[in-house]
Every structure is written in C-alpha cells, then in structure tokens.
Write a protein that holds these residues in place. Structure first.
Motif, PDB file in Angstrom:
ATOM      1  N   VAL A 157       0.799  -1.114   0.015  1.00  0.00           N
ATOM      2  CA  VAL A 157      -0.009  -0.105   0.073  1.00  0.00           C
ATOM      3  C   VAL A 157       0.813   1.084   0.095  1.00  0.00           C
ATOM      4  O   VAL A 157       1.921   1.268   0.747  1.00  0.00           O
ATOM      5  CB  VAL A 157      -0.903   0.114   1.190  1.00  0.00           C
ATOM      6  CG1 VAL A 157      -1.637   1.241   1.512  1.00  0.00           C
ATOM      7  CG2 VAL A 157      -1.873  -1.036   1.233  1.00  0.00           C
ATOM      8  N   VAL A 158       0.692   2.230  -0.855  1.00  0.00           N
ATOM      9  CA  VAL A 158       1.300   3.459  -0.845  1.00  0.00           C
ATOM     10  C   VAL A 158      -0.017   4.415  -0.745  1.00  0.00           C
ATOM     11  O   VAL A 158      -0.698   4.667  -1.225  1.00  0.00           O
ATOM     12  CB  VAL A 158       2.090   3.860  -2.067  1.00  0.00           C
ATOM     13  CG1 VAL A 158       2.585   5.184  -2.344  1.00  0.00           C
ATOM     14  CG2 VAL A 158       3.081   2.515  -2.209  1.00  0.00           C
ATOM     15  N   LEU A 159       0.348   5.459   0.327  1.00  0.00           N
ATOM     16  CA  LEU A 159      -0.536   6.592   0.560  1.00  0.00           C
ATOM     17  C   LEU A 159      -0.276   7.752  -0.269  1.00  0.00           C
ATOM     18  O   LEU A 159       1.098   8.114  -0.596  1.00  0.00           O
ATOM     19  CB  LEU A 159      -0.469   6.958   2.320  1.00  0.00           C
ATOM     20  CG  LEU A 159      -0.661   6.248   3.070  1.00  0.00           C
ATOM     21  CD1 LEU A 159      -0.348   6.451   4.511  1.00  0.00           C
ATOM     22  CD2 LEU A 159      -1.899   5.226   3.021  1.00  0.00           C
ATOM     23  N   VAL A 160      -1.365   8.348  -0.754  1.00  0.00           N
ATOM     24  CA  VAL A 160      -1.287   9.346  -1.591  1.00  0.00           C
ATOM     25  C   VAL A 160      -2.152  10.541  -1.244  1.00  0.00           C
ATOM     26  O   VAL A 160      -3.424  10.474  -1.127  1.00  0.00           O
ATOM     27  CB  VAL A 160      -1.473   9.025  -2.975  1.00  0.00           C
ATOM     28  CG1 VAL A 160      -1.502  10.033  -4.213  1.00  0.00           C
ATOM     29  CG2 VAL A 160      -0.653   7.829  -3.702  1.00  0.00           C
ATOM     30  N   PRO A 161      -1.669  11.850  -0.563  1.00  0.00           N
ATOM     31  CA  PRO A 161      -2.665  12.757  -0.432  1.00  0.00           C
ATOM     32  C   PRO A 161      -3.426  13.166  -1.379  1.00  0.00           C
ATOM     33  O   PRO A 161      -3.100  13.053  -2.574  1.00  0.00           O
ATOM     34  CB  PRO A 161      -1.689  14.028   0.202  1.00  0.00           C
ATOM     35  CG  PRO A 161      -0.322  13.268   0.364  1.00  0.00           C
ATOM     36  CD  PRO A 161      -0.175  12.029  -0.828  1.00  0.00           C
ATOM     37  N   ASP A 162      -4.757  13.744  -1.150  1.00  0.00           N
ATOM     38  CA  ASP A 162      -5.747  14.256  -2.013  1.00  0.00           C
ATOM     39  C   ASP A 162      -5.328  15.338  -2.809  1.00  0.00           C
ATOM     40  O   ASP A 162      -5.767  15.722  -3.787  1.00  0.00           O
ATOM     41  CB  ASP A 162      -7.130  14.390  -1.376  1.00  0.00           C
ATOM     42  CG  ASP A 162      -6.975  15.416  -0.381  1.00  0.00           C
ATOM     43  OD1 ASP A 162      -6.007  15.900   0.111  1.00  0.00           O
ATOM     44  OD2 ASP A 162      -8.123  15.548   0.418  1.00  0.00           O
ATOM     45  N   SER A 163      -4.269  16.064  -2.295  1.00  0.00           N
ATOM     46  CA  SER A 163      -3.808  17.154  -3.158  1.00  0.00           C
ATOM     47  C   SER A 163      -2.657  16.973  -3.952  1.00  0.00           C
ATOM     48  O   SER A 163      -2.118  17.600  -4.807  1.00  0.00           O
ATOM     49  CB  SER A 163      -3.093  18.212  -2.021  1.00  0.00           C
ATOM     50  OG  SER A 163      -2.110  17.777  -1.394  1.00  0.00           O
ATOM     51  N   ALA A 164      -2.235  15.441  -4.126  1.00  0.00           N
ATOM     52  CA  ALA A 164      -1.082  15.017  -4.886  1.00  0.00           C
ATOM     53  C   ALA A 164      -1.367  15.431  -6.462  1.00  0.00           C
ATOM     54  O   ALA A 164      -2.464  15.207  -7.017  1.00  0.00           O
ATOM     55  CB  ALA A 164      -0.799  13.562  -4.643  1.00  0.00           C
ATOM     56  N   HIS A 165      -0.163  15.386  -7.175  1.00  0.00           N
ATOM     57  CA  HIS A 165      -0.203  15.590  -8.659  1.00  0.00           C
ATOM     58  C   HIS A 165      -0.787  14.283  -9.308  1.00  0.00           C
ATOM     59  O   HIS A 165      -0.530  13.272  -8.505  1.00  0.00           O
ATOM     60  CB  HIS A 165       1.308  15.826  -8.958  1.00  0.00           C
ATOM     61  CG  HIS A 165       1.416  16.203 -10.540  1.00  0.00           C
ATOM     62  ND1 HIS A 165       1.931  15.319 -11.445  1.00  0.00           N
ATOM     63  CD2 HIS A 165       1.387  17.389 -11.008  1.00  0.00           C
ATOM     64  CE1 HIS A 165       1.836  15.967 -12.550  1.00  0.00           C
ATOM     65  NE2 HIS A 165       1.575  17.218 -12.382  1.00  0.00           N
ATOM     66  N   PRO A 183      -6.749  12.236   3.201  1.00  0.00           N
ATOM     67  CA  PRO A 183      -7.505  13.770   3.058  1.00  0.00           C
ATOM     68  C   PRO A 183      -6.474  14.685   3.595  1.00  0.00           C
ATOM     69  O   PRO A 183      -5.370  14.447   4.355  1.00  0.00           O
ATOM     70  CB  PRO A 183      -8.664  13.582   3.835  1.00  0.00           C
ATOM     71  CG  PRO A 183      -8.251  12.608   4.896  1.00  0.00           C
ATOM     72  CD  PRO A 183      -7.298  11.514   4.078  1.00  0.00           C
ATOM     73  N   SER A 184      -6.614  16.168   3.131  1.00  0.00           N
ATOM     74  CA  SER A 184      -6.059  17.045   3.713  1.00  0.00           C
ATOM     75  C   SER A 184      -6.882  17.568   4.961  1.00  0.00           C
ATOM     76  O   SER A 184      -7.973  17.366   4.852  1.00  0.00           O
ATOM     77  CB  SER A 184      -5.789  18.329   2.683  1.00  0.00           C
ATOM     78  OG  SER A 184      -5.300  17.568   1.440  1.00  0.00           O
ATOM     79  N   ASP A 185      -6.367  18.261   5.796  1.00  0.00           N
ATOM     80  CA  ASP A 185      -7.234  18.813   6.896  1.00  0.00           C
ATOM     81  C   ASP A 185      -7.350  20.257   6.595  1.00  0.00           C
ATOM     82  O   ASP A 185      -7.073  20.745   5.664  1.00  0.00           O
ATOM     83  CB  ASP A 185      -6.329  18.594   8.322  1.00  0.00           C
ATOM     84  CG  ASP A 185      -4.943  19.492   8.266  1.00  0.00           C
ATOM     85  OD1 ASP A 185      -4.685  20.479   7.434  1.00  0.00           O
ATOM     86  OD2 ASP A 185      -3.953  19.106   9.203  1.00  0.00           O
ATOM     87  N   GLU A 186      -7.985  20.793   7.827  1.00  0.00           N
ATOM     88  CA  GLU A 186      -8.720  22.319   7.124  1.00  0.00           C
ATOM     89  C   GLU A 186      -7.506  23.341   7.079  1.00  0.00           C
ATOM     90  O   GLU A 186      -7.739  24.339   6.458  1.00  0.00           O
ATOM     91  CB  GLU A 186      -9.608  22.570   8.545  1.00  0.00           C
ATOM     92  CG  GLU A 186      -9.032  22.970   9.865  1.00  0.00           C
ATOM     93  CD  GLU A 186      -8.580  21.662  10.506  1.00  0.00           C
ATOM     94  OE1 GLU A 186      -8.179  21.811  11.653  1.00  0.00           O
ATOM     95  OE2 GLU A 186      -8.925  20.486  10.029  1.00  0.00           O
ATOM     96  N   ARG A 187      -6.062  23.050   7.340  1.00  0.00           N
ATOM     97  CA  ARG A 187      -5.100  23.838   7.153  1.00  0.00           C
ATOM     98  C   ARG A 187      -4.597  23.548   5.710  1.00  0.00           C
ATOM     99  O   ARG A 187      -3.446  24.304   5.346  1.00  0.00           O
ATOM    100  CB  ARG A 187      -4.225  24.049   8.426  1.00  0.00           C
ATOM    101  CG  ARG A 187      -4.818  24.679   9.547  1.00  0.00           C
ATOM    102  CD  ARG A 187      -3.741  24.834  10.604  1.00  0.00           C
ATOM    103  NE  ARG A 187      -2.683  25.682  10.239  1.00  0.00           N
ATOM    104  CZ  ARG A 187      -2.321  27.053  10.182  1.00  0.00           C
ATOM    105  NH1 ARG A 187      -3.637  27.765  10.149  1.00  0.00           N
ATOM    106  NH2 ARG A 187      -1.420  27.518   9.720  1.00  0.00           N
ATOM    107  N   LEU A 414      -7.391  19.162  -6.949  1.00  0.00           N
ATOM    108  CA  LEU A 414      -8.754  18.981  -6.999  1.00  0.00           C
ATOM    109  C   LEU A 414      -9.384  19.474  -5.804  1.00  0.00           C
ATOM    110  O   LEU A 414     -10.556  19.444  -5.722  1.00  0.00           O
ATOM    111  CB  LEU A 414      -8.864  17.122  -7.227  1.00  0.00           C
ATOM    112  CG  LEU A 414      -8.222  16.941  -8.290  1.00  0.00           C
ATOM    113  CD1 LEU A 414      -8.339  15.341  -8.679  1.00  0.00           C
ATOM    114  CD2 LEU A 414      -8.799  17.406  -9.634  1.00  0.00           C
ATOM    115  N   ILE A 415      -8.851  19.703  -4.663  1.00  0.00           N
ATOM    116  CA  ILE A 415      -9.599  19.951  -3.311  1.00  0.00           C
ATOM    117  C   ILE A 415      -9.903  21.298  -3.375  1.00  0.00           C
ATOM    118  O   ILE A 415     -10.486  21.754  -2.271  1.00  0.00           O
ATOM    119  CB  ILE A 415      -8.567  19.456  -2.129  1.00  0.00           C
ATOM    120  CG1 ILE A 415      -7.342  20.177  -2.144  1.00  0.00           C
ATOM    121  CG2 ILE A 415      -8.496  17.905  -2.038  1.00  0.00           C
ATOM    122  CD1 ILE A 415      -6.399  19.979  -1.052  1.00  0.00           C
ATOM    123  N   VAL A 416      -9.329  22.276  -4.404  1.00  0.00           N
ATOM    124  CA  VAL A 416     -10.108  23.606  -4.469  1.00  0.00           C
ATOM    125  C   VAL A 416     -11.011  23.845  -5.439  1.00  0.00           C
ATOM    126  O   VAL A 416     -10.852  23.366  -6.385  1.00  0.00           O
ATOM    127  CB  VAL A 416      -8.625  24.906  -4.443  1.00  0.00           C
ATOM    128  CG1 VAL A 416      -9.483  26.194  -4.709  1.00  0.00           C
ATOM    129  CG2 VAL A 416      -7.904  24.474  -3.264  1.00  0.00           C
TER     130      VAL A 416
END
Ligand SMILES: *Cc1c(COP(=O)(O)O)cnc(C)c1O
Length: 481
Positions: A157-165, A183-187, A414-416
């Motif tokens: 398993v490899v984790l990939v943040p939701d803000s990743a390219h 996921p990313s947090d509120e900051r 994608l998160i904005v």
C-alpha cells in the motif's frame, strides 16, 4: 486562420534548393526504400522560412512573457546554459563511446550528482529518469526491491494525499502498488490521523509533496515522517516543488528517504515543448544499493593522481530506466545553472520565488478567494471565480490570454473548487507581477459588470476557444486536410 497553407502555396516545379550536380557515381537504393513521390509541397526557400517564422511567432513561451503555470516552475531558461550544452565536446559525443574518451562528460554527471546530493541532503543521486513522473516510478520500484530484499515484500500500500499531482497515484499503480488516498486537513496539510490509521505492516510508504500543491509547507512534517517510519514505511518526496527550498532546507534533513528532482523545473532547463525532461532521483544511504544502473562513480588511484570516472552498477540495482544515461543535454544545462548561481544564488532564487508568490497572493486576495490563506511558499491556489460572480476559472484563464498572459494551472489541485494555481517564479520582476495583477483585477471587474466577453474569450488569439479534449485527442498534424 485564413492564411494560405504551404500546400496551397505550392506550385509544381518551384524548387527550394538548387543542389550542385552530382559528381560521384550514383548508386541504386533497394526498391523497398524508394517511393516515386511523397507529395511534399513545392516552395521557394523564403516561403518556407516565412511560414515557420510566422508559426514561431504564434507560440507563447517563457521568452515571450509571464508563464505562471503552478506546479511547473516555468522560470526563465538562461541562454548561457544553451551555449554550454552546445559545446562540441558535449553535443557531439555518443552514449556508446568508450568511457575513457568521454571523461569530461562523466565528470560533469558526477559533479551534478554531487551537487544534487548536497542541495537536497541525500547520500546518492542517479540521473537517469527522463522526467519527474519516471523518477516517481523509479523510486517506487526501488521501494519494492528494498522491501523484498529485507523480507518485507508483503507491503503493498502507498498513501497518496488528495492534493497530490496526478502522476503520483498513476506511478503507484504502474509499480504494482495499491494507491490509498489520504485527505488534507482544514489547514491544507496532510491529515495526520488518516495517516496514523493507515500505518501497519502493509504500508510501503507515502508520496509527499512538500511544499504541497497548495504551495504550503507541511507544518507537521517531522511528526508525519516519524509516523510512517515507525511502522516500517518509507517517505517518498515528490521534488517538483523544490524551488521553494533550495539553500534553505533539505528534504533529506526532514526525513525524506527518496525523492525525484525535476531539472526542467527547479534547475531552469527548458520545459514542455522547449525540451526533454529530466527527473534524477536522490536516496538515503540505505536505498543507494537499489538505484538504477549505471551511475557515475569516481576513482582516484592515489592522492594527487587524476581522478577516473566510471559507470558502475549499484549492488542491488533495479536496472535501467532509459536506453542510455538520461537526457545528457539537460544535465549540462542544469549543471551550468548551478555553477553560475552557486549556493548563495540558489538560496536567493528560492527566497525570491517565495516573495513573488506571496506578493501575488496578497494583491489578488481582494478579488479572488484564497481558501487556505496563510503564508505560501513558491505558489498558491485561489478560487478562479471572482468574488461575487459565477464566472468559472476556465473563463478567467481564457480571458488572461487576451491580456497577453499564459494562464495559470487550472482545476488542480482537486481539493479547491475552480482552482487557479499561480506560480510566478523568481525570474519575474515587480512590474511584470503588477501588470498581471492589473489584468486579474480587470477580469474580476468585467465579471461583475458584463461577463459576456469572458464567457467566449479568448478573442484576440490566433484560434478562439477550443474543445480542449477534442484538440488533444484528435490532433491534426497535417496541413493537407
Ligand atoms: C510536474 C510535476 C510532476 C511530474 O513531473 P514531470 O517532469 O512533468 O513528469 C509530479 N509532481 C508534481 C507536483 C509536479 O508539479
């Protein structure tokens, strides 16, 4: 455009070049290699020259104007680097030459490896990968080889943040791993709780971009790295955003185990249509035996002797990633850039990149909402919908072309929502930044007053608004149609 195509200008029998009479015996080529006609247009040399000059003038590039394409670091490519790359001793050699006859080129590669190791805090660097994305794949294959070697091959398993390219999850999948989004947090940082929940003996690692694609430095990077390391995972750094850090901090120092560099971003080699990419990987000592092969090494028989440069294969190498040694011409350009800037220059470049981005962030925040509004690094992300309007980021991006600017990256990360990701780089002066701000303000005013011009912009470019998906999929490469 209704300007005549080369095919329409063509007239039978019009020669473009007058070759001297053949003064050697003609020989027959095998008929399978011969065609009676290939249907090329018949034109004079000036007609051809003017055609290509006209096409070149329609191009937009870093030599034409501001190119604030977030995440891509479209900085100016110094012309001196081009001169160095064209030196015959670099440009006319062949990768199959005997290493003894290309000691200068190998010395340059070795020195570039060392400079990159020093800049990012790694034990070893391999230059081979031909792009950032290929550097990602290289690193993931190394993680796999390393885990198998130490008897931890079950880690899948490899984790990939939701803000990743987008290349991050793609590389994970190509390497045979399961990509799990965090996921990313509120900051705007990676959510540590989500990482903690995923930490077990199936975790191979996490792909981390720092500063992340929101242009924010992970505030709890040390904790994050520790969490992953504690459960036996590795931390991969996506080095595309290194431009904010050079000379200030080193990814190796904050615990990154391996990382790719984008020479075509951080180190000012041409990018996109301007030239091939180059994505070297740097690694900690534990991973060095797994680097792709070959890497350049240096031997010195005795103190005072001339060093000898050789190509070697690391002990547990994952093998080759490209046919030869990578995009050598880019190594020369990046090396030239590093030599000219030096340590102090690199630090200054990073500081100016950060200053320029923050200047734009503050200047634009009156008209555009900035969801994670804190001091940014080399780029920031705003909502492309001017405040109080329903105009889309795409409309703003297209209208910017009418004002003579290349649009920023849009709809990423994608998160904005309606994201515009703006990266001015350090090579722009205040006057240029100010004129960009004026254009963005003007567009916001138009959006509030009369948005019609925006909805079908651009108006003043050689072609109007394209169906971008169709244009990319259904490329017409021949003028004849
Ligand atoms: C550009 C980029 C990549 C991929 O690099 P290429 O050289 O284009 O393959 C990966 N991650 C991020 C954040 C990038 O900006």
């Amino acid at each position: 455009m209704d300007e005549p195509t080369l095919y329409k200008l063509s007239a039978a029998g019009r020669p473009s070049a007058a070759l001297p009479e053949c003064d050697v015996e003609e020989s027959e080529l095998p008929s399978c290699l011969m065609r009676n006609t290939i249907g090329l247009p018949q034109l004079s040399e000036p007609q051809v020259a003017r055609h290509y000059m006209r096409l070149s003038q329609r191009n937009y590039g870093v030599d034409t104007g501001l190119y604030p394409l977030g995440s891509c670091t479209m900085k100016y490519n110094p012309k001196a680097s081009e001169i160095w790359a064209r030196l015959p001793g670099f440009s006319l050699i062949h990768p199959l030459q005997d290493p003894e006859s290309v000691q200068g080129a190998l010395a340059l590669m070795f020195d570039l490896q060392q400079r990159l190791e020093e800049i990012a805090g790694f034990a070893r660097v391999a230059l081979q990968p031909a792009a950032g994305a290929q550097g990602e794949l290289t690193a993931l294959l190394m993680i796999r080889a390393y885990n198998r070697w130490r008897g931890e091959g079950q880690r899948d398993v490899v984790l990939v943040p939701d803000s990743a390219h987008g290349t991050n999850p793609a590389s994970v999948t190509m390497a045979g791993y399961i990509a799990v989004e965090v996921p990313s947090d509120e900051r705007g940082d990676v959510d540590l709780e989500a990482v903690k929940a995923a930490c077990d003996d199936r975790l191979a690692g996490i792909m981390l971009t720092n500063p992340n694609t929101l242009g924010l430095f992970e505030e709890r990077i040390s904790e994050l790295v520790e969490l992953v390391h504690e459960c036996g995972g590795l931390v991969y750094g996506d080095g595309a955003n290194l431009n904010a850090l050079t000379g200030i901090t080193k990814p190796g120092d904050f615990g990154i185990d391996l990382m790719h560099f984008n020479l075509h971003k951080t180190f000012a080699t041409p990018h996109g249509g301007g030239g091939p990419g180059s994505g070297p990987v740097g690694v900690s000592a534990a991973l060095a035996p797994f680097l792709p092969s070959p890497v350049v090494d240096r031997y010195q028989a005795a103190v005072g002797e001339h060093p000898i440069y050789v190509l070697v294969s690391p002990e547990h190498s994952i093998g080759r990633m490209v046919a030869f040694h990578g995009n050598f011409g880019m190594f020369v350009r990046a090396w030239a850039y590093l030599c000219r800037l030096g340590a102090e220059g690199l630090r200054e470049a990073a500081m100016h990149a950060v200053l320029n981005a923050n200047y734009l962030r503050v200047e634009l925040s009156e008209d555009y909402n900035i969801p994670f509004d804190r001091t940014c690094m080399h780029e920031f992300v705003c909502e492309g919908t001017p405040k109080g309007t329903s105009i889309r980021a795409l409309d703003v991006a297209k209208r910017l072309m009418d004002y003579g600017f290349h649009p920023p990256t849009n709809y990423f990360p994608l998160i904005v929502k309606e994201a515009l990701m703006i990266e001015p780089t350090e090579t722009e002066d205040k006057a240029t930044l100010d004129s960009f701000v004026r254009a963005m303000r003007q567009i916001a005013n138009e959006a509030r007053a009369d948005p019609r011009d925006l909805r079908d912009a651009p108006h003043w470019t050689p072609v109007r608004r394209l169906d971008e998906v169709k244009a990319a999929r259904d490329l017409i490469v021949s003028e004849e149609t």
